[in-house]
Design an enzyme around this catalytic site. Structure first.
Site, mmCIF file in Angstrom:
data_model
loop_
_atom_site.group_PDB
_atom_site.id
_atom_site.type_symbol
_atom_site.label_atom_id
_atom_site.label_comp_id
_atom_site.label_asym_id
_atom_site.label_seq_id
_atom_site.Cartn_x
_atom_site.Cartn_y
_atom_site.Cartn_z
ATOM 1 N N GLN A 31 0.696 -1.214 0.077
ATOM 2 C CA GLN A 31 0.064 -0.072 -0.103
ATOM 3 C C GLN A 31 0.610 1.210 -0.022
ATOM 4 O OE1 GLN A 31 -2.882 0.135 3.187
ATOM 5 N NE2 GLN A 31 -3.903 2.012 2.135
ATOM 6 N N HIS A 72 -8.664 2.366 -1.277
ATOM 7 C CA HIS A 72 -9.078 2.163 -2.578
ATOM 8 C C HIS A 72 -9.006 0.939 -2.870
ATOM 9 C CE1 HIS A 72 -4.738 2.722 -2.216
ATOM 10 N NE2 HIS A 72 -4.494 1.827 -3.238
#
Ligand code: AMP
Length: 116
Positions: free
Chosen positions: A95, A101
């Site tokens: 990440q 998201h």
């Protein structure tokens, strides 16, 4: 105060991006560095949640909206409507943007997208 995320800056028009659609609470864009023939991102407009676990705990209906939107996008943008939905959670899992998201990956997966 923390800096606005890249996605907030895209939403505010500060950074150009190919936005593919939006609802009241969610928007979708093409990933700038695709890892599969179709690589889209589904992002809540609010940057309140850093990762999917926080989102699931804080606003499960928003998570459900992201999942439903991902399915619609896959139906529109992939050949067969099939896709992987990936939420990288934490730096060591890859990440890089801490504004939750979903990656929508489809259209035939590349070696890179499956970590080969
Ligand atoms: P993650 O590594 O899971 O945090 O995902 C962040 C994703 O955002 C990566 O796949 C990047 O390629 C993508 N990304 C970063 N900047 C942009 C941008 N300006 N437009 C579109 N996608 C971006």
């Amino acid at each position: 105060m923390t800096e606005p995320s890249i996605f907030t800056r895209i939403l505010d028009g500060e950074i150009p991006a190919e936005i593919l659609g939006e609802t009241e609470r969610v928007f979708a864009l093409r990933d700038i560095a695709p890892q599969a023939p179709v690589h889209l991102l589904v992002v809540p407009k609010s940057a309140e949640y850093r990762n999917v676990a926080e989102l699931a705990a804080g606003d499960p209906s928003l998570l459900a909206e992201m999942v439903a939107f991902a399915k619609e996008l896959a139906a529109e943008y992939t050949e067969d409507g099939d896709y992987r939905l990936v939420f990288n959670s934490g730096e060591n899992a890859g990440q890089t943007i801490f504004h939750v998201h979903a990656h929508v990956l489809g259209g035939g997966l590349t070696e890179k997208s499956v970590g080969a």
